[in-house]
Design a protein around this motif. Structure first.
Motif, PDB file in Angstrom:
ATOM      1  N   ALA A  60       0.823  -1.206   0.000  1.00  0.00           N
ATOM      2  CA  ALA A  60       0.000   0.000   0.000  1.00  0.00           C
ATOM      3  C   ALA A  60       0.858   1.259   0.000  1.00  0.00           C
ATOM      4  CB  ALA A  60      -0.932  -0.009   1.213  1.00  0.00           C
ATOM      5  N   ALA A  61       1.914   1.274   0.817  1.00  0.00           N
ATOM      6  CA  ALA A  61       2.785   2.451   0.885  1.00  0.00           C
ATOM      7  C   ALA A  61       3.492   2.702  -0.439  1.00  0.00           C
ATOM      8  CB  ALA A  61       3.815   2.271   1.995  1.00  0.00           C
ATOM      9  N   GLY A  62       3.715   1.651  -1.213  1.00  0.00           N
ATOM     10  CA  GLY A  62       4.419   1.811  -2.470  1.00  0.00           C
ATOM     11  C   GLY A  62       3.560   2.285  -3.619  1.00  0.00           C
ATOM     12  N   PHE A  63       2.247   2.064  -3.551  1.00  0.00           N
ATOM     13  CA  PHE A  63       1.431   2.324  -4.735  1.00  0.00           C
ATOM     14  C   PHE A  63       0.223   3.227  -4.507  1.00  0.00           C
ATOM     15  CE2 PHE A  63       3.529  -1.796  -5.540  1.00  0.00           C
ATOM     16  CZ  PHE A  63       4.242  -1.441  -6.677  1.00  0.00           C
ATOM     17  N   VAL A  64      -0.095   3.588  -3.250  1.00  0.00           N
ATOM     18  CA  VAL A  64      -1.212   4.515  -3.052  1.00  0.00           C
ATOM     19  C   VAL A  64      -0.794   5.908  -3.511  1.00  0.00           C
ATOM     20  CG1 VAL A  64      -2.142   3.210  -1.113  1.00  0.00           C
ATOM     21  CG2 VAL A  64      -0.537   5.054  -0.685  1.00  0.00           C
ATOM     22  N   PRO A  65      -1.737   6.716  -3.959  1.00  0.00           N
ATOM     23  CA  PRO A  65      -1.388   8.070  -4.408  1.00  0.00           C
ATOM     24  C   PRO A  65      -0.891   8.934  -3.258  1.00  0.00           C
ATOM     25  CG  PRO A  65      -3.577   7.412  -5.196  1.00  0.00           C
ATOM     26  CD  PRO A  65      -3.159   6.400  -4.177  1.00  0.00           C
ATOM     27  N   ALA A  66      -0.020   9.874  -3.588  1.00  0.00           N
ATOM     28  CA  ALA A  66       0.445  10.850  -2.597  1.00  0.00           C
ATOM     29  C   ALA A  66      -0.716  11.761  -2.202  1.00  0.00           C
ATOM     30  CB  ALA A  66       1.592  11.664  -3.187  1.00  0.00           C
ATOM     31  N   PRO A  67      -0.717  12.307  -0.997  1.00  0.00           N
ATOM     32  CA  PRO A  67       0.314  12.204   0.048  1.00  0.00           C
ATOM     33  C   PRO A  67       0.022  11.151   1.108  1.00  0.00           C
ATOM     34  CG  PRO A  67      -1.168  13.973   0.612  1.00  0.00           C
ATOM     35  CD  PRO A  67      -1.719  13.361  -0.660  1.00  0.00           C
ATOM     36  N   GLY A  68      -1.017  10.340   0.914  1.00  0.00           N
ATOM     37  CA  GLY A  68      -1.422   9.398   1.964  1.00  0.00           C
ATOM     38  C   GLY A  68      -0.691   8.080   1.886  1.00  0.00           C
ATOM     39  N   PHE A  69       0.654   8.132   1.953  1.00  0.00           N
ATOM     40  CA  PHE A  69       1.443   6.922   1.770  1.00  0.00           C
ATOM     41  C   PHE A  69       1.160   5.864   2.834  1.00  0.00           C
ATOM     42  CE2 PHE A  69       4.203  10.496   0.266  1.00  0.00           C
ATOM     43  CZ  PHE A  69       4.068  10.235  -1.087  1.00  0.00           C
TER      44      PHE A  69
ATOM     45  N   GLY B 161       7.185   2.769   6.532  1.00  0.00           N
ATOM     46  CA  GLY B 161       7.684   4.137   6.597  1.00  0.00           C
ATOM     47  C   GLY B 161       8.926   4.360   5.760  1.00  0.00           C
ATOM     48  N   TRP B 162       9.764   3.325   5.583  1.00  0.00           N
ATOM     49  CA  TRP B 162      10.914   3.471   4.688  1.00  0.00           C
ATOM     50  C   TRP B 162      10.454   3.773   3.265  1.00  0.00           C
ATOM     51  CZ3 TRP B 162      15.603   4.288   6.311  1.00  0.00           C
ATOM     52  CH2 TRP B 162      16.066   3.733   7.506  1.00  0.00           C
ATOM     53  N   ILE B 163       9.396   3.092   2.848  1.00  0.00           N
ATOM     54  CA  ILE B 163       8.869   3.308   1.498  1.00  0.00           C
ATOM     55  C   ILE B 163       8.232   4.682   1.403  1.00  0.00           C
ATOM     56  CG2 ILE B 163       7.260   2.418  -0.235  1.00  0.00           C
ATOM     57  CD1 ILE B 163       7.547  -0.330   1.127  1.00  0.00           C
ATOM     58  N   ALA B 164       7.462   5.056   2.401  1.00  0.00           N
ATOM     59  CA  ALA B 164       6.830   6.373   2.410  1.00  0.00           C
ATOM     60  C   ALA B 164       7.876   7.481   2.439  1.00  0.00           C
ATOM     61  CB  ALA B 164       5.902   6.496   3.617  1.00  0.00           C
ATOM     62  N   GLY B 165       8.939   7.284   3.234  1.00  0.00           N
ATOM     63  CA  GLY B 165       9.982   8.288   3.307  1.00  0.00           C
ATOM     64  C   GLY B 165      10.710   8.460   1.988  1.00  0.00           C
ATOM     65  N   ALA B 166      10.896   7.371   1.257  1.00  0.00           N
ATOM     66  CA  ALA B 166      11.554   7.464  -0.042  1.00  0.00           C
ATOM     67  C   ALA B 166      10.680   8.151  -1.083  1.00  0.00           C
ATOM     68  CB  ALA B 166      11.949   6.065  -0.518  1.00  0.00           C
ATOM     69  N   ARG B 167       9.361   7.964  -0.973  1.00  0.00           N
ATOM     70  CA  ARG B 167       8.450   8.576  -1.936  1.00  0.00           C
ATOM     71  C   ARG B 167       8.108  10.021  -1.591  1.00  0.00           C
ATOM     72  NH1 ARG B 167       3.118   5.504  -2.907  1.00  0.00           N
ATOM     73  NH2 ARG B 167       3.047   7.018  -4.600  1.00  0.00           N
ATOM     74  N   PHE B 168       8.271  10.393  -0.328  1.00  0.00           N
ATOM     75  CA  PHE B 168       7.853  11.710   0.130  1.00  0.00           C
ATOM     76  C   PHE B 168       8.711  12.795  -0.499  1.00  0.00           C
ATOM     77  CE2 PHE B 168       7.919  15.009   3.616  1.00  0.00           C
ATOM     78  CZ  PHE B 168       6.639  15.482   3.350  1.00  0.00           C
ATOM     79  N   ASN B 169       8.134  13.583  -1.379  1.00  0.00           N
ATOM     80  CA  ASN B 169       8.808  14.672  -2.088  1.00  0.00           C
ATOM     81  C   ASN B 169      10.006  14.210  -2.923  1.00  0.00           C
ATOM     82  OD1 ASN B 169       7.092  16.615  -1.171  1.00  0.00           O
ATOM     83  ND2 ASN B 169       8.406  17.313   0.481  1.00  0.00           N
ATOM     84  N   GLY B 170      10.179  12.887  -3.038  1.00  0.00           N
ATOM     85  CA  GLY B 170      11.308  12.387  -3.800  1.00  0.00           C
ATOM     86  C   GLY B 170      12.653  12.732  -3.190  1.00  0.00           C
ATOM     87  N   ILE B 171      12.701  13.108  -1.904  1.00  0.00           N
ATOM     88  CA  ILE B 171      13.927  13.543  -1.249  1.00  0.00           C
ATOM     89  C   ILE B 171      14.441  12.428  -0.348  1.00  0.00           C
ATOM     90  CG2 ILE B 171      14.942  15.242   0.324  1.00  0.00           C
ATOM     91  CD1 ILE B 171      12.833  17.209  -0.678  1.00  0.00           C
ATOM     92  N   LYS B 172      15.717  12.079  -0.500  1.00  0.00           N
ATOM     93  CA  LYS B 172      16.280  10.948   0.232  1.00  0.00           C
ATOM     94  C   LYS B 172      17.160  11.364   1.400  1.00  0.00           C
ATOM     95  CE  LYS B 172      14.731   8.000  -2.923  1.00  0.00           C
ATOM     96  NZ  LYS B 172      14.176   8.924  -3.918  1.00  0.00           N
ATOM     97  N   GLU B 173      17.339  12.683   1.627  1.00  0.00           N
ATOM     98  CA  GLU B 173      18.301  13.105   2.651  1.00  0.00           C
ATOM     99  C   GLU B 173      17.923  12.601   4.038  1.00  0.00           C
ATOM    100  OE1 GLU B 173      17.233  14.967   0.260  1.00  0.00           O
ATOM    101  OE2 GLU B 173      18.901  16.038  -0.669  1.00  0.00           O
TER     102      GLU B 173
ATOM    103  N   TRP C 156      13.648  -2.211  10.565  1.00  0.00           N
ATOM    104  CA  TRP C 156      12.534  -2.038   9.637  1.00  0.00           C
ATOM    105  C   TRP C 156      11.501  -1.080  10.215  1.00  0.00           C
ATOM    106  CZ3 TRP C 156      11.108  -1.937   4.964  1.00  0.00           C
ATOM    107  CH2 TRP C 156       9.818  -2.242   4.517  1.00  0.00           C
ATOM    108  N   ALA C 157      11.219  -1.196  11.501  1.00  0.00           N
ATOM    109  CA  ALA C 157      10.151  -0.402  12.114  1.00  0.00           C
ATOM    110  C   ALA C 157      10.504   1.073  12.231  1.00  0.00           C
ATOM    111  CB  ALA C 157       9.800  -0.967  13.488  1.00  0.00           C
ATOM    112  N   VAL C 158      11.783   1.423  12.396  1.00  0.00           N
ATOM    113  CA  VAL C 158      12.136   2.839  12.570  1.00  0.00           C
ATOM    114  C   VAL C 158      11.898   3.646  11.301  1.00  0.00           C
ATOM    115  CG1 VAL C 158      13.819   2.422  14.397  1.00  0.00           C
ATOM    116  CG2 VAL C 158      14.580   2.453  12.020  1.00  0.00           C
ATOM    117  N   GLY C 159      11.583   2.982  10.204  1.00  0.00           N
ATOM    118  CA  GLY C 159      11.249   3.714   8.986  1.00  0.00           C
ATOM    119  C   GLY C 159      10.066   4.651   9.179  1.00  0.00           C
ATOM    120  N   ALA C 160       9.092   4.219   9.978  1.00  0.00           N
ATOM    121  CA  ALA C 160       7.935   5.072  10.245  1.00  0.00           C
ATOM    122  C   ALA C 160       8.345   6.308  11.035  1.00  0.00           C
ATOM    123  CB  ALA C 160       6.855   4.289  10.982  1.00  0.00           C
TER     124      ALA C 160
END
Length: 244
Positions: free
Chosen positions: A69-78, A126-138, A229-233
Motif C-alpha cells: 500500500a505504501a508503495g502504490f497509493v497516491p500521494a500524500p497518503g502513503f 515508513g521506509w517506502i513512504a519516506g523514499a516517496r515523500f517529495n522524492g527527497i532521500k536526505e 525495519w520499524a524505525v522507517g515510520a
C-alpha cells in the motif's frame, strides 16, 4: 547463535533498505515484502511462543500488505492504509488464539508478543513512504547513519547502563553532522531523528540481553530486521512534522 549476530543482521538489513530507496519503487516494495517475511518468520522464534508458523503468516502478510500500500497509493497518503493492516493483523492474532482453544501454554505472551510483531512489521512501510515523500532521500540517509551508529554501539560487549546512553548520544551527534554534510536539514530536526532512532534501537538491545535460552537463526533474523525495519515510520513522520 551469538547475540551480537543480531546487530550484524540489523546492519546488513539497514544497508539493503537504504540502497533500495535509491532504486525504483517496485524494488523497494519487494525489499519491504522480504523484510516483513523475515520479521514474521523470526519474531515468534525470538519470543519462543507456540503456533509459530501461523503467527509468522499473520505477521508477515500484515507487513507485506502495508508495504504494498505504501508503495502504490497516491500521494500524500502513503501510510493511510497502514492502520488498517495493523488492525487486521491484531484481529487475526486474536482469532489464532481463539482457534488454539482455552488452556493453551503461553497464550497471553503469544497474543501480546505477536501483536507487537504485527506493529513492527507494518511500521516498516515508513521506509517506502519516506523514499516517496517529495522524492527527497536526505532524511532517509540521516536516519540510516544514526541507526548504524546505534547498532554499532549495541555490538559492544559492555553493560546496558553504558551502551544505552552511548548509543543514544552517538546517534544524536551523528545525525546533525550527516545533515550538514549531505543535506540542508536543520540541526534540531536531525538531533531529534538521531535521539529517537537511537533510543528505539538500544531498547531492543535490552530485550536481547534479557532473553534466556539459545538463539536460532530465525530468531536472530527476526530480531535483527524488526527494529531496523520499524524505525522507517519514525523517519517518515519526523520528516513530515519537523522539516516539511
Amino acid at each position: 547463535m551469538k547475540s551480537w549476530s543480531i546487530g550484524v543482521v540489523g546492519l546488513v538489513a539497514l544497508a539493503v533498505f537504504v540502497a533500495s530507496t535509491y532504486g525504483p519503487t517496485e524494488g523497494l516494495v519487494a525489499v519491504g515484502i522480504l523484510a516483513s517475511a523475515a520479521v514474521g518468520i523470526g519474531w515468534p522464534h525470538f519470543l519462543a511462543v507456540p503456533a509459530k508458523k501461523t503467527l509468522a503468516a499473520v505477521i508477515g502478510l500484515s507487513g507485506a500488505g502495508s508495504a504494498l500500500a505504501a508503495g502504490f497509493v497516491p500521494a500524500p497518503g502513503f501510510l493511510d492504509a497502514t492502520p488498517a493492516f495493523i488492525a487486521a493483523g491484531v484481529i487475526a492474532v486474536f482469532v489464532v488464539q481463539l482457534i488454539r482453544g482455552t488452556g493453551q501454554a503461553q497464550r497471553l505472551e503469544s497474543t501480546l508478543g505477536s501483536c507487537a510483531g504485527v506493529l513492527l512489521s507494518c511500521l516498516g512501510a515508513g521506509w517506502i513512504a519516506g523514499a516517496r515523500f517529495n522524492g527527497i532521500k536526505e532524511m532517509v540517509l540521516v536516519a540510516a547513519l544514526s541507526a548504524a551508529v546505534a547498532l554499532l554501539a549495541g555490538l559492544l560487549r559492555w553493560p546496558d547502563r553504558v551502551v544505552a546512553p552511548l548509543g543514544i548520544v552517538a546517534a544524536g551527534l551523528v545525525a546533525p553532522l550527516a545533515g550538514l554534510v549531505f543535506s540542508n536539514i536543520a540541526i534540531v530536526a536531525a538531533i531529534v531523528v538521531g535521539v529517537v532512532i537511537g533510543s528505539v534501537l538500544v531498547s531492543f538491545r535490552r530485550m536481547v540481553t534479557l532473553r534466556l535460552g539459545r538463539l536460532n537463526f530465525p530468531a536472530v533474523l527476526g530480531m535483527g530486521v524488526a527494529p531496523v525495519w520499524a524505525v522507517g515510520a519514525l523517519c517518515y513522520f519526523i520528516d513530515k512534522l519537523l522539516i516539511y
